[in-house]
Design an enzyme around this catalytic site. Structure first.
Site, PDB file in Angstrom:
ATOM      1  N   HIS A 288      23.328 -31.709   3.874  1.00  0.00           N
ATOM      2  CA  HIS A 288      22.005 -31.883   4.525  1.00  0.00           C
ATOM      3  C   HIS A 288      20.872 -31.835   3.494  1.00  0.00           C
ATOM      4  O   HIS A 288      19.846 -31.190   3.726  1.00  0.00           O
ATOM      5  CB  HIS A 288      21.783 -30.789   5.584  1.00  0.00           C
ATOM      6  N   ASP A 351      26.015 -25.684   7.090  1.00  0.00           N
ATOM      7  CA  ASP A 351      26.722 -26.394   8.160  1.00  0.00           C
ATOM      8  C   ASP A 351      27.192 -27.780   7.728  1.00  0.00           C
ATOM      9  O   ASP A 351      26.651 -28.377   6.804  1.00  0.00           O
ATOM     10  CB  ASP A 351      25.811 -26.532   9.393  1.00  0.00           C
ATOM     11  N   GLU A 352      28.206 -28.247   8.435  1.00  0.00           N
ATOM     12  CA  GLU A 352      28.641 -29.648   8.422  1.00  0.00           C
ATOM     13  C   GLU A 352      28.805 -30.233   7.015  1.00  0.00           C
ATOM     14  O   GLU A 352      28.185 -31.226   6.670  1.00  0.00           O
ATOM     15  CB  GLU A 352      27.634 -30.500   9.215  1.00  0.00           C
ATOM     16  N   VAL A 353      29.645 -29.590   6.240  1.00  0.00           N
ATOM     17  CA  VAL A 353      29.895 -30.070   4.874  1.00  0.00           C
ATOM     18  C   VAL A 353      31.187 -30.879   4.888  1.00  0.00           C
ATOM     19  O   VAL A 353      32.234 -30.363   5.268  1.00  0.00           O
ATOM     20  CB  VAL A 353      30.017 -28.876   3.906  1.00  0.00           C
ATOM     21  N   GLU A 384      29.941 -21.804   9.645  1.00  0.00           N
ATOM     22  CA  GLU A 384      30.894 -22.173   8.587  1.00  0.00           C
ATOM     23  C   GLU A 384      30.848 -21.199   7.418  1.00  0.00           C
ATOM     24  O   GLU A 384      31.804 -21.096   6.637  1.00  0.00           O
ATOM     25  CB  GLU A 384      30.606 -23.580   8.059  1.00  0.00           C
TER      26      GLU A 384
END
Ligand code: TNX
Length: 535
Positions: A288, A351-353, A384
């Protein structure tokens, strides 16, 4: 509307009773709790059932008795201190347009006198930190708390007991009076959060202040600002100026974007603090981060800056784990951010890696936590972050709808399960704004959730709950309001009110009664078909 039209002739009584005695003698005959919805329910000024949100810990009404606020009403503060005088100013601001007069504020040095609104901080009174007592008799109002924050929350309750028409600026159909009541209150959770994503779309300082104003009505006390993402970097960092001059220059769909100067940001922080709201700033990492990568080629493994990004995919960008400059950069950023942050927390995302190994991710988030702690703050990260070794102080911000990731025993948690509390989800098939990857979230969905049941943890581990608004689809504060109302008040009651005192059927009636107040405040509302709106 009937009972709101009831006029009240009661102002100051010429009785010899003191206000204090009146408080003791008042007939508080009707304790009201969930399910005790009477025939007069829903009228904000009604005595049978005040339409308060969040519902307080204890409410007892004195039917038929009211206190009328007039031009002669005096607001008293004790002890004399700037914080309390400022809150008194909030009360004066609230009623002055309707009364066409600004109420006098004075220090209370004597025993309470009739006809006053008395605000009192009693540090040694044994009340919970954010709790308050609100007593209203025909002779006056008294709000007493351990802290100024508690007094402020008592004022928010008083605001909802005033007729909705005080929210209008100019037109004043109803008398400025409140029903006699005795309310004792304190929150369930210390973290009653809301989040605004100012990265996907930028929101001006004025828009953020409007958001803060609306949150304050419902006793929200944490404002998490998602300051950076692929689409924009929104906070000035003196050592790395291109983050904002380049990285702040766009947003989703290629709009102009924007960023906060340090001065603007300090102003937002102060505005929030005046409403007893702590800002929790987030720098999202290690993914991000396209806006940062686009601003500085050196932050990229190949030394080449990608183009600015205006889409809504996630997980494609990455800080370069192997370059020491990455951690020098983050150290600089977190140092400046910590200096701008009076609150104890800094959010490091996580988040969201999608493009790192587990080992790289863990090592990265361990260094991120270390940097936050080095600069004197408590790290908080999306769930996470559990994949890294957590520092004892690290807070885990749980967004997962299910309990598939167990936090280590004893970890402190903030809960924002996407299928319950993501206020950027669509309400239903009819609504255009919002996403729906976690499902449709009408107002009953956040309300009918018990945070204590989400994970197999002790309630004492749960600092609280937070309702995020991600801004992929919201281009203006009007759009944000549409996603907030009516769900934010529902989330706020989950955060404030004890589970045993919450009931959906009771809540829906109180919620429906807020409609004219919201309209008077000019709020853009989704009039959910699940509620009988009293408009
Ligand atoms: C998930 S879950 C995100 C955000 C998106 C949001 C949209 C999590 C911590 N991140 O990047 O904006 O969904 O609903």
């Amino acid at each position: 509307m009937g009972s709101m039209m009831r006029t009240t002739a009661v102002t100051m009584r010429s009785s010899a009773r003191t206000f204090a005695a009146a408080l003791a003698l008042a007939v508080f005959a009707v304790p009201v709790g969930p399910g005790a919805v009477g025939a007069q329910h829903g009228t904000p000024a009604g005595v049978d059932r005040p339409a308060l949100i969040p519902w307080p810990a204890s409410v007892t009404m004195a039917p038929g008795e009211r206190f009328a606020v007039t031009k002669d009403t005096v607001i008293e503060v004790t002890p004399k201190q700037p914080e309390l005088s400022r809150i008194a100013g909030v009360v004066a601001d609230l009623v002055s347009p309707a009364l066409e007069a600004r109420l006098a504020i004075r220090d209370a040095t004597l025993a309470p006198v009739p006809g006053t609104i008395r605000l009192e901080v009693e540090p040694g009174s044994g009340r919970p930190d954010e709790g308050y007592d609100l007593s209203i008799t025909t002779d006056g109002v008294r709000i007493a708390a351990k802290t100024p924050a508690g007094v402020f929350y008592g004022v928010q309750t008083l605001r909802q007991l005033l007729p909705w028409s005080i929210e209008l600026r100019g037109v004043r159909p109803f008398a400025v009076s409140v029903p006699a009541a005795r309310i004792t209150d304190a929150p369930r959770f210390g973290w009653r959060g809301a989040m605004l994503d100012v990265a996907r779309h930028f929101f001006s300082p004025a828009e953020v202040k409007r958001y803060i104003d609306l949150l304050a009505l419902y006793k929200i006390n944490r404002l998490h600002l998602h300051l950076t993402d692929d689409q924009g970097w929104r906070i000035e960092i003196a050592k790395w100026p291109k983050l904002t001059t380049i990285g702040g220059g766009t947003e989703v769909k290629g709009g102009p974007g924007g960023f906060y100067t340090k001065r603007e940001y300090a102003d937002i922080v102060a505005y929030a603090r005046d409403r007893f709201m702590t800002i929790v700033p987030e720098i999202d990492m290690p993914s991000h981060c396209n806006a940062a990568l686009a601003s500085y080629p050196t932050l990229n493994c190949d030394g080449k800056a990608p183009a600015l990004y205006t889409g809504i995919e996630v997980g494609f960008s990455n800080f370069c784990f192997d370059k020491p400059i990455t951690f020098k950069f983050l150290d600089d950023v977190l140092k400046e951010l910590a200096a701008m942050t009076p609150g104890p927390w800094i959010h490091v995302g996580g988040d969201e890696v999608k493009k790192m190994t587990r080992e790289q991710y863990a090592a990265f988030m361990e260094r991120a936590q270390g940097l936050v702690i080095k600069h004197g703050k408590i790290p908080i990260g999306w769930d996470e972050i559990i994949h890294s070794t957590l520092q004892p102080s690290t807070v885990v911000h749980y967004w997962r709808p299910d309990a598939s990731m167990a936090p280590p025993p004893g970890t402190k948690l903030v809960l924002s399960p996407a299928n319950r509390f993501y206020l950027d989800m669509k309400y239903d098939a009819s609504t255009v704004l919002g996403l729906d990857w976690a499902g449709k979230v009408d107002v009953d969905v956040p309300y009918t959730w018990d945070p204590a049941k989400h994970l197999a943890v002790e309630e004492s581990q749960i600092l609280g709950v937070e309702a995020p608004i991600w801004s992929e689809t919201t281009a203006s504060i009007d759009d944000v309001e549409f996603l907030m109302f009516p769900r934010l008040p529902a989330a706020a009651e989950v955060a404030w009110t004890a589970q045993a005192a919450r009931d959906w059927n009771d809540f829906r009636v109180r919620l429906g009664t807020q409609a004219p107040r919201w309209s008077a405040l000019g709020i853009n509302v989704f009039w959910s078909p699940k509620i009988d709106w009293r408009r």
